[in-house]
Motif scaffolding. Structure first.
Motif, PDB file in Angstrom:
ATOM      1  N   THR A  18       0.732  -1.123  -0.155  1.00 17.67           N
ATOM      2  CA  THR A  18      -0.153   0.001   0.027  1.00 17.67           C
ATOM      3  C   THR A  18       1.061   1.013  -0.011  1.00 17.67           C
ATOM      4  O   THR A  18       1.723   1.495   0.800  1.00 17.67           O
ATOM      5  N   SER A  19       0.546   2.100  -0.990  1.00 16.53           N
ATOM      6  CA  SER A  19       1.459   3.289  -1.221  1.00 16.53           C
ATOM      7  C   SER A  19       0.961   4.229  -0.121  1.00 16.53           C
ATOM      8  O   SER A  19      -0.198   4.386   0.249  1.00 16.53           O
ATOM      9  N   ARG A  20       2.037   4.805   0.707  1.00 15.02           N
ATOM     10  CA  ARG A  20       1.669   5.652   1.607  1.00 15.02           C
ATOM     11  C   ARG A  20       1.262   7.127   1.042  1.00 15.02           C
ATOM     12  O   ARG A  20       1.822   7.589  -0.084  1.00 15.02           O
ATOM     13  N   GLU A  21       0.452   7.699   1.575  1.00 14.16           N
ATOM     14  CA  GLU A  21      -0.317   8.965   1.003  1.00 14.16           C
ATOM     15  C   GLU A  21       0.862   9.941   0.962  1.00 14.16           C
ATOM     16  O   GLU A  21       0.681  10.993   0.158  1.00 14.16           O
ATOM     17  N   GLU A  22       1.837  10.187   1.741  1.00  9.53           N
ATOM     18  CA  GLU A  22       2.968  10.951   1.846  1.00  9.53           C
ATOM     19  C   GLU A  22       4.194  10.773   1.069  1.00  9.53           C
ATOM     20  O   GLU A  22       5.228  11.155   1.008  1.00  9.53           O
TER      21      GLU A  22
ATOM     22  N   THR B 178       2.568  16.209   1.496  1.00  7.01           N
ATOM     23  CA  THR B 178       1.644  16.044   2.549  1.00  7.01           C
ATOM     24  C   THR B 178       0.429  15.030   2.128  1.00  7.01           C
ATOM     25  O   THR B 178       0.036  14.387   3.089  1.00  7.01           O
ATOM     26  N   SER B 179       0.138  15.100   0.897  1.00  6.73           N
ATOM     27  CA  SER B 179      -1.000  14.251   0.511  1.00  6.73           C
ATOM     28  C   SER B 179      -0.891  14.092  -0.888  1.00  6.73           C
ATOM     29  O   SER B 179      -0.819  14.827  -1.869  1.00  6.73           O
ATOM     30  N   GLY B 180      -0.652  12.828  -1.389  1.00  7.38           N
ATOM     31  CA  GLY B 180      -0.668  12.377  -2.793  1.00  7.38           C
ATOM     32  C   GLY B 180      -1.681  11.535  -2.872  1.00  7.38           C
ATOM     33  O   GLY B 180      -2.956  12.210  -3.361  1.00  7.38           O
ATOM     34  N   ARG B 181      -1.764  10.292  -3.281  1.00  7.78           N
ATOM     35  CA  ARG B 181      -2.858   9.352  -3.895  1.00  7.78           C
ATOM     36  C   ARG B 181      -3.718   9.254  -2.720  1.00  7.78           C
ATOM     37  O   ARG B 181      -3.010   8.609  -1.648  1.00  7.78           O
ATOM     38  N   ARG B 182      -5.018   9.215  -2.660  1.00  8.51           N
ATOM     39  CA  ARG B 182      -5.965   9.159  -1.534  1.00  8.51           C
ATOM     40  C   ARG B 182      -6.764   7.833  -1.955  1.00  8.51           C
ATOM     41  O   ARG B 182      -7.152   7.824  -3.133  1.00  8.51           O
ATOM     42  N   SER B 183      -7.212   7.247  -0.899  1.00 14.16           N
ATOM     43  CA  SER B 183      -8.512   6.128  -1.312  1.00 14.16           C
ATOM     44  C   SER B 183      -9.766   7.023  -1.450  1.00 14.16           C
ATOM     45  O   SER B 183      -9.961   7.865  -0.828  1.00 14.16           O
ATOM     46  N   ALA B 184     -10.838   6.250  -2.122  1.00 15.12           N
ATOM     47  CA  ALA B 184     -11.981   6.927  -2.042  1.00 15.12           C
ATOM     48  C   ALA B 184     -12.827   6.968  -1.011  1.00 15.12           C
ATOM     49  O   ALA B 184     -13.428   8.039  -0.557  1.00 15.12           O
ATOM     50  N   ALA B 185     -12.268   6.286   0.040  1.00 18.82           N
ATOM     51  CA  ALA B 185     -13.121   6.131   1.315  1.00 18.82           C
ATOM     52  C   ALA B 185     -12.461   7.385   2.103  1.00 18.82           C
ATOM     53  O   ALA B 185     -13.361   8.017   2.703  1.00 18.82           O
ATOM     54  N   LYS B 186     -11.023   7.567   2.263  1.00 20.12           N
ATOM     55  CA  LYS B 186     -10.737   8.895   2.639  1.00 20.12           C
ATOM     56  C   LYS B 186     -11.108   9.926   2.167  1.00 20.12           C
ATOM     57  O   LYS B 186     -11.707  10.929   2.992  1.00 20.12           O
ATOM     58  N   GLN B 187     -11.394  10.090   0.809  1.00 18.00           N
ATOM     59  CA  GLN B 187     -11.807  11.274   0.042  1.00 18.00           C
ATOM     60  C   GLN B 187     -13.416  11.714   0.650  1.00 18.00           C
ATOM     61  O   GLN B 187     -13.535  12.740   0.937  1.00 18.00           O
TER      62      GLN B 187
ATOM     63  N   VAL C  94      -7.819  11.034  -5.781  1.00 22.15           N
ATOM     64  CA  VAL C  94      -8.273   9.502  -5.867  1.00 22.15           C
ATOM     65  C   VAL C  94      -7.571   9.150  -7.257  1.00 22.15           C
ATOM     66  O   VAL C  94      -7.265   7.709  -7.132  1.00 22.15           O
ATOM     67  N   GLN C  95      -7.393   9.801  -8.090  1.00 20.70           N
ATOM     68  CA  GLN C  95      -6.884   9.182  -9.427  1.00 20.70           C
ATOM     69  C   GLN C  95      -5.438   9.324  -9.612  1.00 20.70           C
ATOM     70  O   GLN C  95      -4.613   8.763 -10.356  1.00 20.70           O
ATOM     71  N   GLY C  96      -4.795   9.853  -8.463  1.00 21.63           N
ATOM     72  CA  GLY C  96      -3.355   9.854  -8.571  1.00 21.63           C
ATOM     73  C   GLY C  96      -2.697  10.989  -9.341  1.00 21.63           C
ATOM     74  O   GLY C  96      -1.508  10.964  -9.666  1.00 21.63           O
TER      75      GLY C  96
END
Length: 249
Positions: free
Chosen positions: A118-122, A152-161, A191-193
Motif C-alpha cells: 500500500t502506497s503511503r499518502e505522503e 503532505t497528501s498524494g494519492r488518496r483512497s475513495a473512502a478517505k476522500q 483519488v486518480q493519482g
C-alpha cells in the motif's frame, strides 16, 4: 593181609568229576578249532593287520572320495545384523505410491501471497507515471536550490476522500461550499493519482515559480499547496481556477 581199597565215590562226587572232565574236553576242542582258524586265516591273507571289511551298503562308488557330512548348526532366533556401509540419503520424492500403484503427488504447501504494498499518502509511489516523473525532477532541482519539497497528501483512497468531504460539509455548512475545497471521490484528482499537496510554504513558493519548467502547475487560487501536471515541461502553466467546482450529479 588184605589191601584196603579206596572208597568208591558217591553219586554227587561222580557228577562233579564228569562235569570237570566235560569242561576240559570242550576247552580242548575249542582250542584246537581256534588254532586251526588262525592257520587258515594266515594262509588266505586275512590276518588281523589287514583293513577290516565293512558293509558296503551306502558306501560311495570306487574312485570317489567318501562324502563327509558336517553337522549344520541350527541358527538361533536372535542374529546380529551385518553392519552395512551407510549410503548417501536420497532426495525425497515428491510423489508417493498408493497401495494400488497409482502415483499421487504429495501435497505441497502453496506459497502465501504477500499482501499488496500500500502506497503511503505522503509519497510519490501512488501517483500517475507522468506526475511522478515530473515531480521527481522538480524535487531534485529544488533540493539543489536549498529547498525541500515534502508531500503532505498524494494519492488518496475513495473512502478517505469521502470522509474529508463529510468533514468539509460540517465545517462549511453545505455541500456546495465544501466542494470548493474537497471534491467527491469520483471527481477528485487525488483519488486518480493526478494531484499532490506539498509543503512547507517555501516549497509551495518555489514550485509555483519554477514548476512550469517540469510541467507541474498550481491549479487553484485558494489552494497554494495543490499541484497537478497541467502543461508540457518548459511551457507556461494555464491560468489558475478560483477554486474547485463539483459537477452536478
Amino acid at each position: 593181609m588184605s589191601e584196603d581199597l579206596p572208597p568208591r565215590p558217591n553219586g554227587a562226587a561222580r557228577t562233579r568229576l564228569l562235569s570237570v572232565i566235560g569242561v576240559v574236553g570242550v576247552g580242548a576242542v575249542a582250542g584246537s578249532l581256534l588254532l586251526w582258524h588262525g592257520q587258515v586265516t594266515d594262509a588266505l591273507g586275512l590276518g588281523a593287520d589287514k583293513t577290516p571289511v565293512v558293509s558296503t551298503v551306502g558306501a560311495p562308488a570306487i574312485g570317489e572320495p567318501p562324502m563327509t557330512t558336517l553337522a549344520t548348526p541350527t541358527p538361533s532366533r536372535r542374529t546380529t545384523p551385518t553392519p552395512s556401509t551407510p549410503s548417501t540419503p536420497s532426495t525425497p520424492s515428491r510423489t508417493a505410491t498408493t497401495p494400488t500403484g497409482t502415483p499421487t503427488r504429495t501435497p505441497t504447501r502453496k506459497p502465501t501471497k504477500k499482501p499488496a504494498k500500500t502506497s503511503r499518502e505522503e509519497s510519490i509511489d501512488g501517483l500517475s507515471p507522468t506526475l511522478k516523473k515530473r515531480l521527481t525532477k522538480a524535487i531534485a532541482a529544488a533540493k539543489a536550490d536549498g529547498v525541500t519539497i515534502r508531500i503532505t497528501s498524494g494519492r488518496r483512497s475513495a473512502a478517505k476522500q469521502q470522509r474529508l468531504l463529510n468533514e468539509a460539509i460540517r465545517k462549511y455548512g453545505s455541500y456546495k461550499a465544501a466542494t470548493r475545497w474537497v471534491l467527491p471521490p469520483k471527481y477528485s484528482a487525488h483519488v486518480q493519482g493526478k494531484a499532490v499537496d506539498i509543503g512547507p510554504t517555501a516549497a509551495m513558493t518555489w514550485l509555483n515559480k519554477n514548476g512550469w519548467r517540469y510541467g507541474v502547475c498550481r491549479r487553484y487560487d485558494n489552494e497554494p499547496w495543490h499541484f497537478e501536471a497541467l502543461t508540457t515541461p518548459g511551457t507556461k502553466c494555464p491560468p489558475r481556477e478560483p477554486h474547485a467546482v463539483a459537477k452536478p450529479d
